[in-house]
Design a protein around this motif. Structure first.
Motif, PDB file in Angstrom:
ATOM      1  N   GLN A 185      -1.236 -10.286 -15.129  1.00 48.87           N
ATOM      2  CA  GLN A 185       0.022 -10.172 -15.867  1.00 48.87           C
ATOM      3  C   GLN A 185       1.133  -9.587 -14.994  1.00 48.87           C
ATOM      4  O   GLN A 185       2.296  -9.963 -15.125  1.00 48.87           O
ATOM      5  CB  GLN A 185      -0.180  -9.303 -17.115  1.00 48.87           C
ATOM      6  N   ARG A 186       0.763  -8.685 -14.085  1.00 48.92           N
ATOM      7  CA  ARG A 186       1.737  -8.068 -13.185  1.00 48.92           C
ATOM      8  C   ARG A 186       1.924  -8.873 -11.904  1.00 48.92           C
ATOM      9  O   ARG A 186       2.699  -8.469 -11.049  1.00 48.92           O
ATOM     10  CB  ARG A 186       1.278  -6.650 -12.817  1.00 48.92           C
ATOM     11  N   ARG A 187       1.195  -9.978 -11.787  1.00 47.15           N
ATOM     12  CA  ARG A 187       1.225 -10.811 -10.576  1.00 47.15           C
ATOM     13  C   ARG A 187       0.859  -9.958  -9.347  1.00 47.15           C
ATOM     14  O   ARG A 187       1.453 -10.083  -8.276  1.00 47.15           O
ATOM     15  CB  ARG A 187       2.602 -11.462 -10.394  1.00 47.15           C
ATOM     16  N   ASP A 188      -0.147  -9.112  -9.534  1.00 49.63           N
ATOM     17  CA  ASP A 188      -0.592  -8.199  -8.484  1.00 49.63           C
ATOM     18  C   ASP A 188      -1.709  -8.864  -7.692  1.00 49.63           C
ATOM     19  O   ASP A 188      -2.902  -8.711  -7.981  1.00 49.63           O
ATOM     20  CB  ASP A 188      -1.072  -6.883  -9.109  1.00 49.63           C
ATOM     21  N   ASP A 195       0.825  -1.199   0.000  1.00 48.91           N
ATOM     22  CA  ASP A 195       0.000   0.000   0.000  1.00 48.91           C
ATOM     23  C   ASP A 195       0.864   1.255   0.000  1.00 48.91           C
ATOM     24  O   ASP A 195       0.640   2.204  -0.774  1.00 48.91           O
ATOM     25  CB  ASP A 195      -0.896  -0.020   1.238  1.00 48.91           C
ATOM     26  N   LYS A 196       1.885   1.268   0.838  1.00 49.57           N
ATOM     27  CA  LYS A 196       2.770   2.429   0.929  1.00 49.57           C
ATOM     28  C   LYS A 196       3.527   2.652  -0.380  1.00 49.57           C
ATOM     29  O   LYS A 196       3.654   3.785  -0.862  1.00 49.57           O
ATOM     30  CB  LYS A 196       3.747   2.249   2.077  1.00 49.57           C
ATOM     31  N   LEU A 197       4.036   1.573  -0.971  1.00 48.93           N
ATOM     32  CA  LEU A 197       4.784   1.705  -2.220  1.00 48.93           C
ATOM     33  C   LEU A 197       3.897   2.226  -3.346  1.00 48.93           C
ATOM     34  O   LEU A 197       4.328   3.069  -4.153  1.00 48.93           O
ATOM     35  CB  LEU A 197       5.379   0.353  -2.614  1.00 48.93           C
ATOM     36  N   LYS A 198       2.657   1.745  -3.408  1.00 48.45           N
ATOM     37  CA  LYS A 198       1.749   2.228  -4.453  1.00 48.45           C
ATOM     38  C   LYS A 198       1.421   3.707  -4.252  1.00 48.45           C
ATOM     39  O   LYS A 198       1.328   4.472  -5.223  1.00 48.45           O
ATOM     40  CB  LYS A 198       0.472   1.386  -4.456  1.00 48.45           C
ATOM     41  N   GLN A 199       1.251   4.118  -2.991  1.00 50.78           N
ATOM     42  CA  GLN A 199       1.013   5.531  -2.719  1.00 50.78           C
ATOM     43  C   GLN A 199       2.222   6.373  -3.135  1.00 50.78           C
ATOM     44  O   GLN A 199       2.064   7.473  -3.685  1.00 50.78           O
ATOM     45  CB  GLN A 199       0.722   5.729  -1.234  1.00 50.78           C
ATOM     46  N   MET A 239       0.338 -17.059  -0.347  1.00 50.86           N
ATOM     47  CA  MET A 239      -0.049 -15.714  -0.748  1.00 50.86           C
ATOM     48  C   MET A 239       0.994 -14.693  -0.298  1.00 50.86           C
ATOM     49  O   MET A 239       1.262 -13.717  -0.998  1.00 50.86           O
ATOM     50  CB  MET A 239      -1.421 -15.375  -0.152  1.00 50.86           C
ATOM     51  N   SER A 240       1.606 -14.946   0.864  1.00 47.15           N
ATOM     52  CA  SER A 240       2.650 -14.034   1.347  1.00 47.15           C
ATOM     53  C   SER A 240       3.852 -14.030   0.414  1.00 47.15           C
ATOM     54  O   SER A 240       4.495 -12.997   0.207  1.00 47.15           O
ATOM     55  CB  SER A 240       3.087 -14.426   2.762  1.00 47.15           C
ATOM     56  N   LEU A 241       4.163 -15.192  -0.158  1.00 43.61           N
ATOM     57  CA  LEU A 241       5.274 -15.260  -1.106  1.00 43.61           C
ATOM     58  C   LEU A 241       4.980 -14.378  -2.317  1.00 43.61           C
ATOM     59  O   LEU A 241       5.861 -13.652  -2.805  1.00 43.61           O
ATOM     60  CB  LEU A 241       5.510 -16.703  -1.541  1.00 43.61           C
ATOM     61  N   LEU A 242       3.744 -14.425  -2.797  1.00 44.51           N
ATOM     62  CA  LEU A 242       3.363 -13.556  -3.910  1.00 44.51           C
ATOM     63  C   LEU A 242       3.502 -12.085  -3.525  1.00 44.51           C
ATOM     64  O   LEU A 242       3.962 -11.256  -4.315  1.00 44.51           O
ATOM     65  CB  LEU A 242       1.923 -13.842  -4.329  1.00 44.51           C
ATOM     66  N   LEU A 243       3.108 -11.761  -2.292  1.00 42.58           N
ATOM     67  CA  LEU A 243       3.215 -10.381  -1.839  1.00 42.58           C
ATOM     68  C   LEU A 243       4.669  -9.944  -1.717  1.00 42.58           C
ATOM     69  O   LEU A 243       5.002  -8.798  -2.019  1.00 42.58           O
ATOM     70  CB  LEU A 243       2.503 -10.210  -0.490  1.00 42.58           C
ATOM     71  N   LYS A 244       5.552 -10.839  -1.265  1.00 39.59           N
ATOM     72  CA  LYS A 244       6.978 -10.511  -1.192  1.00 39.59           C
ATOM     73  C   LYS A 244       7.518 -10.198  -2.585  1.00 39.59           C
ATOM     74  O   LYS A 244       8.275  -9.242  -2.781  1.00 39.59           O
ATOM     75  CB  LYS A 244       7.764 -11.669  -0.585  1.00 39.59           C
ATOM     76  N   GLN A 245       7.138 -11.013  -3.553  1.00 38.72           N
ATOM     77  CA  GLN A 245       7.601 -10.790  -4.919  1.00 38.72           C
ATOM     78  C   GLN A 245       7.030  -9.494  -5.482  1.00 38.72           C
ATOM     79  O   GLN A 245       7.728  -8.734  -6.167  1.00 38.72           O
ATOM     80  CB  GLN A 245       7.204 -11.988  -5.790  1.00 38.72           C
ATOM     81  N   GLN A 246       5.763  -9.217  -5.166  1.00 38.72           N
ATOM     82  CA  GLN A 246       5.157  -7.975  -5.632  1.00 38.72           C
ATOM     83  C   GLN A 246       5.828  -6.769  -4.974  1.00 38.72           C
ATOM     84  O   GLN A 246       6.056  -5.741  -5.617  1.00 38.72           O
ATOM     85  CB  GLN A 246       3.660  -7.978  -5.321  1.00 38.72           C
ATOM     86  N   THR A 247       6.166  -6.902  -3.696  1.00 44.64           N
ATOM     87  CA  THR A 247       6.858  -5.818  -2.992  1.00 44.64           C
ATOM     88  C   THR A 247       8.196  -5.522  -3.643  1.00 44.64           C
ATOM     89  O   THR A 247       8.544  -4.357  -3.880  1.00 44.64           O
ATOM     90  CB  THR A 247       7.076  -6.194  -1.512  1.00 44.64           C
ATOM     91  N   ALA A 248       8.949  -6.573  -3.955  1.00 46.71           N
ATOM     92  CA  ALA A 248      10.260  -6.387  -4.589  1.00 46.71           C
ATOM     93  C   ALA A 248      10.117  -5.711  -5.946  1.00 46.71           C
ATOM     94  O   ALA A 248      10.911  -4.827  -6.294  1.00 46.71           O
ATOM     95  CB  ALA A 248      10.966  -7.740  -4.734  1.00 46.71           C
TER      96      ALA A 248
END
Length: 378
Positions: free
Chosen positions: A252-255, A44-48, A285-294
């Motif tokens: 496609q963005r694995r979001d 959320d912070k990164l998107k903001q 799901m957390s693994l997906l979030l880690k990858q999305q964060t990176a």
């Protein structure tokens, strides 16, 4: 070191992430659920920050152009005026050989700068006085860079391009370096496949498979729910079409976060249902979030670097409204000083004695500072 954007400017509103793992009434979230929620908050912070960065660029870009473009155009016109004046003076008499050489050097450097900005007449004027045309100078520079790249690669550049320009050489060299890096990575991956995986590697591979399955399953559920043929109402069909486009982009963005939002908007999921998921499902799901964060962190770094380059910020300077305003004020002041100095020089060189004195001053500066370039004053 990474630039970091400072608080978002006014008129930037961030959409709060409603997705999280809520606590059940009789217990607190587990450590796994807490990690999941922390990752959501980070995303959320990164998107903001990305939204704020884009808004800041959109706000500052027209301001920079309005402020600096007229001054740059004035400086360009003055440089052109000086070049034409020196050309006119070189066609007359009364200058010593040394004066003529200094005047020619200054003229060629001015014309080179102006020709680089697209002034074709200045390219012609440069080639009139220079022993090497600008095209030949570019070929020399390209040959020098090509030799350096081939020395780095240990073999000739493998390309069908003519490699007459510096851009062609740089493009061919970077493409070959990238190809070699990809081949090395593929070789490393192949060797890794041949090795017997460790227990930790097997666990990591399984987690990745679970994460991919989770993402794929969620996307398929949404695709089924959003299929236009299943909606008779035109307005609802249009709304689902928009959501389907969003879902395709998110997949496609694995979001994962965006897909979960769409799922909640379709009322396919109850926020409380996340608290009832199995720990291994939340882990995947957390693994997906880690990858999305990176990925978001890489995107933010890239956008900050591009914006810093666009607005001419010093390396590692923070990207903020304050830093951009400060740098804009400095650029404006420097351009105004350049323009004032150029206008004074043009008034000075109108008579022979002053012109010769000015040439002598330029030559002395060149001898005093090895890296002196008349274009620094002009």
């Amino acid at each position: 070191m990474t630039k970091r954007i400072h608080p978002a400017p006014e008129n930037v509103t961030a959409t709060a992430i409603a997705v999280s793992v809520p606590a059940l009434t009789d217990q607190s979230p587990s450590p796994t659920q807490q990690r999941f929620n922390r990752l959501l908050a980070r995303i959320d912070k990164l998107k903001q920050q990305l939204d704020a960065l884009h808004a800041l660029a959109d706000t500052q870009r027209p301001l920079h152009n309005r402020t600096l473009q007229p001054l740059r155009e004035r400086r360009h016109a003055l440089m052109r005026q000086m070049a034409l004046w020196i050309d006119e003076r070189l066609q007359g008499q009364g200058l010593s050989k040394a004066h003529r050489q200094t005047a020619t050097d200054i003229l060629c450097k001015l014309c080179e700068t102006l020709a680089t900005d697209g002034d074709e007449a200045m390219r012609v004027l440069h080639d009139k006085y220079s022993p090497l045309s600008l095209a030949e100078m570019q070929q020399v520079a390209a040959a020098r860079v090509r030799a350096a790249m081939e020395d780095r690669l240990g073999r000739p550049l493998d390309t069908d391009l003519p490699l007459d320009t510096l851009d062609d050489v740089l493009f061919a060299g970077m493409r070959q370096l990238q190809a070699e890096a990809e081949a090395e990575a593929a070789e490393h991956a192949q060797a890794k496949v041949k090795r017997k995986p460790s227990a930790s590697q097997r666990r990591a591979d399984q987690q990745q498979d679970d994460a991919d399955t989770t993402l794929r399953k969620l996307y398929r559920q949404l695709s089924s729910a959003l299929h236009p043929d299943r909606e008779l109402d035109p307005a609802a069909r249009s709304e689902k079409h928009v959501l389907m486009v969003e879902a395709n982009t998110a997949y496609q963005r694995r979001d994962l976060v965006a897909l979960l939002h769409i799922q909640l908007r379709l009322a396919q999921a109850d926020p409380q249902s996340l608290s009832r998921m199995a720990e291994d499902k939340i882990e995947s799901m957390s693994l997906l979030l880690k990858q999305q964060t990176a990925e978001l962190e890489r995107e933010l770094d890239s956008q900050e670097q591009q914006m810093g380059h666009e607005f001419g910020l010093p390396d590692y300077a923070p990207v903020s409204a304050a830093s951009l305003r400060s740098h804009l004020a400095m650029e404006k002041q420097a351009l105004n000083q350049d323009v004032a100095a150029m206008e004074q020089d043009l008034r000075t060189v109108r008579d022979d004695a002053s012109f010769k004195g000015w040439l002598k001053q330029q030559k002395q500066l060149a001898e005093r500072y090895d890296d002196f370039d008349p274009r620094d004053d002009w």
